[in-house]
Motif scaffolding. Structure first.
Motif, PDB file in Angstrom:
ATOM      1  N   UNK A   1       0.612  -1.136   0.143  1.00  0.00           N
ATOM      2  CA  UNK A   1      -0.314  -0.202  -0.255  1.00  0.00           C
ATOM      3  C   UNK A   1       1.144   1.320   0.266  1.00  0.00           C
ATOM      4  N   UNK A   2       1.615   1.266   1.086  1.00  0.00           N
ATOM      5  CA  UNK A   2       2.920   1.939   0.953  1.00  0.00           C
ATOM      6  C   UNK A   2       3.307   2.506  -0.599  1.00  0.00           C
ATOM      7  N   UNK A   3       3.761   1.682  -0.652  1.00  0.00           N
ATOM      8  CA  UNK A   3       4.428   2.121  -2.596  1.00  0.00           C
ATOM      9  C   UNK A   3       3.741   1.851  -3.524  1.00  0.00           C
ATOM     10  N   UNK A   4       2.350   1.882  -3.090  1.00  0.00           N
ATOM     11  CA  UNK A   4       1.049   2.594  -4.867  1.00  0.00           C
ATOM     12  C   UNK A   4       1.258   3.555  -4.052  1.00  0.00           C
ATOM     13  N   UNK A   5       1.012   3.927  -3.340  1.00  0.00           N
ATOM     14  CA  UNK A   5       0.907   5.923  -2.618  1.00  0.00           C
ATOM     15  C   UNK A   5       1.797   6.188  -3.330  1.00  0.00           C
ATOM     16  N   UNK A   6       2.999   5.883  -3.030  1.00  0.00           N
ATOM     17  CA  UNK A   6       4.578   6.417  -3.465  1.00  0.00           C
ATOM     18  C   UNK A   6       4.225   6.290  -4.890  1.00  0.00           C
ATOM     19  N   UNK A   7       4.015   5.002  -4.915  1.00  0.00           N
ATOM     20  CA  UNK A   7       4.370   5.705  -6.942  1.00  0.00           C
ATOM     21  C   UNK A   7       3.238   6.370  -7.662  1.00  0.00           C
ATOM     22  N   UNK A   8       1.945   6.975  -6.977  1.00  0.00           N
ATOM     23  CA  UNK A   8       0.421   7.908  -7.025  1.00  0.00           C
ATOM     24  C   UNK A   8       1.273   9.105  -6.991  1.00  0.00           C
ATOM     25  N   UNK A   9       1.714   9.663  -5.704  1.00  0.00           N
ATOM     26  CA  UNK A   9       1.734  10.684  -5.295  1.00  0.00           C
ATOM     27  C   UNK A   9       3.256  11.047  -6.261  1.00  0.00           C
ATOM     28  N   UNK A  10       3.976  10.260  -7.036  1.00  0.00           N
ATOM     29  CA  UNK A  10       5.391  10.982  -7.759  1.00  0.00           C
ATOM     30  C   UNK A  10       4.685  10.657  -8.811  1.00  0.00           C
ATOM     31  N   UNK A  11       4.090  10.226  -9.820  1.00  0.00           N
ATOM     32  CA  UNK A  11       3.467   9.614 -10.932  1.00  0.00           C
ATOM     33  C   UNK A  11       2.792  11.158 -11.299  1.00  0.00           C
ATOM     34  N   UNK A  12       1.724  11.370 -10.069  1.00  0.00           N
ATOM     35  CA  UNK A  12       0.919  12.532 -10.642  1.00  0.00           C
ATOM     36  C   UNK A  12       1.930  14.459  -9.990  1.00  0.00           C
ATOM     37  N   UNK A  13       3.086  14.097  -9.291  1.00  0.00           N
ATOM     38  CA  UNK A  13       3.482  15.468  -9.122  1.00  0.00           C
ATOM     39  C   UNK A  13       4.950  16.041 -10.576  1.00  0.00           C
ATOM     40  N   UNK A  14       4.676  14.699 -11.367  1.00  0.00           N
ATOM     41  CA  UNK A  14       5.987  14.618 -12.094  1.00  0.00           C
ATOM     42  C   UNK A  14       5.148  14.895 -13.334  1.00  0.00           C
ATOM     43  N   UNK A  15       4.527  14.516 -13.716  1.00  0.00           N
ATOM     44  CA  UNK A  15       3.140  14.945 -15.154  1.00  0.00           C
ATOM     45  C   UNK A  15       3.485  16.214 -14.199  1.00  0.00           C
ATOM     46  N   UNK A  16       2.396  17.004 -13.143  1.00  0.00           N
ATOM     47  CA  UNK A  16       2.045  18.531 -12.934  1.00  0.00           C
ATOM     48  C   UNK A  16       3.026  18.868 -12.975  1.00  0.00           C
ATOM     49  N   UNK A  17       4.187  18.542 -12.743  1.00  0.00           N
ATOM     50  CA  UNK A  17       5.663  19.878 -13.098  1.00  0.00           C
ATOM     51  C   UNK A  17       6.171  19.872 -14.497  1.00  0.00           C
ATOM     52  N   UNK A  18       5.358  19.176 -15.313  1.00  0.00           N
ATOM     53  CA  UNK A  18       6.589  19.478 -16.522  1.00  0.00           C
ATOM     54  C   UNK A  18       5.547  20.459 -17.737  1.00  0.00           C
ATOM     55  N   UNK A  19       4.182  21.071 -17.071  1.00  0.00           N
ATOM     56  CA  UNK A  19       2.877  22.456 -17.551  1.00  0.00           C
ATOM     57  C   UNK A  19       3.265  22.863 -17.376  1.00  0.00           C
ATOM     58  N   UNK A  20       3.188  23.672 -18.144  1.00  0.00           N
ATOM     59  CA  UNK A  20       3.458  25.167 -17.637  1.00  0.00           C
ATOM     60  C   UNK A  20       1.709  25.667 -17.904  1.00  0.00           C
ATOM     61  N   UNK A  21       1.057  26.988 -16.972  1.00  0.00           N
ATOM     62  CA  UNK A  21      -0.154  27.718 -16.957  1.00  0.00           C
ATOM     63  C   UNK A  21      -0.235  28.016 -18.921  1.00  0.00           C
ATOM     64  N   UNK A  22       0.714  28.156 -19.126  1.00  0.00           N
ATOM     65  CA  UNK A  22       0.725  29.117 -20.341  1.00  0.00           C
ATOM     66  C   UNK A  22       0.328  27.304 -22.027  1.00  0.00           C
ATOM     67  N   UNK A  23       0.881  26.112 -21.118  1.00  0.00           N
ATOM     68  CA  UNK A  23       0.251  24.951 -22.079  1.00  0.00           C
ATOM     69  C   UNK A  23      -1.028  24.959 -21.369  1.00  0.00           C
ATOM     70  N   UNK A  24      -1.245  24.966 -20.020  1.00  0.00           N
ATOM     71  CA  UNK A  24      -2.408  24.714 -19.723  1.00  0.00           C
ATOM     72  C   UNK A  24      -4.094  25.728 -20.279  1.00  0.00           C
ATOM     73  N   UNK A  25      -3.517  26.730 -20.325  1.00  0.00           N
ATOM     74  CA  UNK A  25      -4.598  28.126 -21.318  1.00  0.00           C
ATOM     75  C   UNK A  25      -4.783  28.656 -20.043  1.00  0.00           C
TER      76      UNK A  25
END
Length: 303
Positions: free
Chosen positions: A3-27
């Protein structure tokens, strides 16, 4: 621990995807001043997904269990996830909720004779069958010849592409487009880890690679995933030199979790000539390869 591993994977995956998008790209409107985080803020993702800030923060902390498909779709859209990333997000949600994976039957018996006959019939194309861990389970004669460095022992029944690539000194030489090949391998394993989070053999392989290979460890931390259906791959074969081949990967509907990959080269090209040279080498290197490769009926692996 799972469960800890899954939560860590979710956290790091979503944070890494969020970090790559600029506000301009998101409109979103861009205001002056320095931003303290790369990419989007959590509240901006929440706004784009149409959920409350508190709810999105909870999702990004790893609590995807209970999230509806509509919410997951909204988050995928806000983060501009591609098809592979969206599927991975849903796989992580299934793992968090302990729901059955999309594909099952990972513990299987021998490969059906009909599948092996199809593999054998592809005489002009190197072809092999692999599972999600990138274990090569069966090959035709030309596929065995192409991947011969992975089978130094003539009696070897299986080989693992990732273990050879990262832990065998010959891996760098065999895959001349190293960075692209490295990223593809790691992304495929990351994708499979989302599909099969409780696969002990997969977890063991990843643990081994993370521990022993800095290159794998660095790429693994990026949380990249991908679908791998068609493309082009280069090899530096010890007998025939460099050849670049087109590949098509097809999942076997009757054998969930298994993929048949076949390589080809356009007629009249240098790579096609090299592929013919490989076929000649395969037939003459070892007299046993000129005969139909035997099959181990207990394991389903081609010898």
């Amino acid at each position: 621990m799972e469960r800890v591993s899954t939560e860590s994977d979710i956290r790091e995956f979503l944070a890494s995807r969020r970090a790559r998008i600029t506000p301009r790209q998101a409109g979103l409107p861009v205001h002056g001043g320095n931003r303290r985080v790369p990419g989007l803020r959590r509240e901006e993702v929440a706004l784009l997904a149409g959920v409350s800030i508190d709810y999105y923060v909870r999702l990004e902390r790893g609590h995807l269990a209970g999230a509806s498909e509509e919410v997951l779709d909204a988050v995928a859209g806000a983060l501009h996830l591609d098809d592979a990333e969206r599927a991975h997000l849903f796989d992580l949600a299934r793992a968090a909720a302990k729901r059955p994976a999309r594909r099952t039957r990972r513990d299987r018996g021998p490969l059906p004779d009909s599948v092996l006959r199809v593999l054998d019939s592809m005489t002009d194309s190197p072809a092999f069958i692999r599972n999600g861990r990138l274990d090569i389970l069966a090959t035709n004669r030309l596929g065995r010849a192409l991947y011969s460095p992975l089978f130094p022992d003539a009696a070897a029944r299986t080989a693992n592409i990732a273990r050879f690539q990262f832990l065998d000194p010959r891996g760098h030489d065999f895959f001349p487009d190293w960075e692209e090949s490295l990223n593809t391998t790691v992304s495929l394993l990351r994708t499979e880890a989302g599909r099969a989070p409780h696969d002990k053999d997969l977890t063991g392989l990843i643990g081994e690679l993370v521990t022993r290979s800095e290159e794998f460890r660095t790429a693994w931390a990026k949380h990249n995933v991908r679908l791998h259906h068609t493309g082009r791959k280069s090899f530096r074969h010890p007998a025939v030199g460099i050849l670049s081949l087109d590949f098509d990967a097809m999942e076997l509907p009757a054998q969930p979790g298994l993929t048949l990959t076949a390589y080809s080269a356009a007629p009249g090209t240098p790579d096609h000539d090299t592929l013919r040279l490989l076929a000649t080498w395969a037939a003459t290197e070892d007299p046993r390869t000129a005969e139909r490769n035997p099959v181990d009926r207990h394991s389903g692996d081609r010898l």
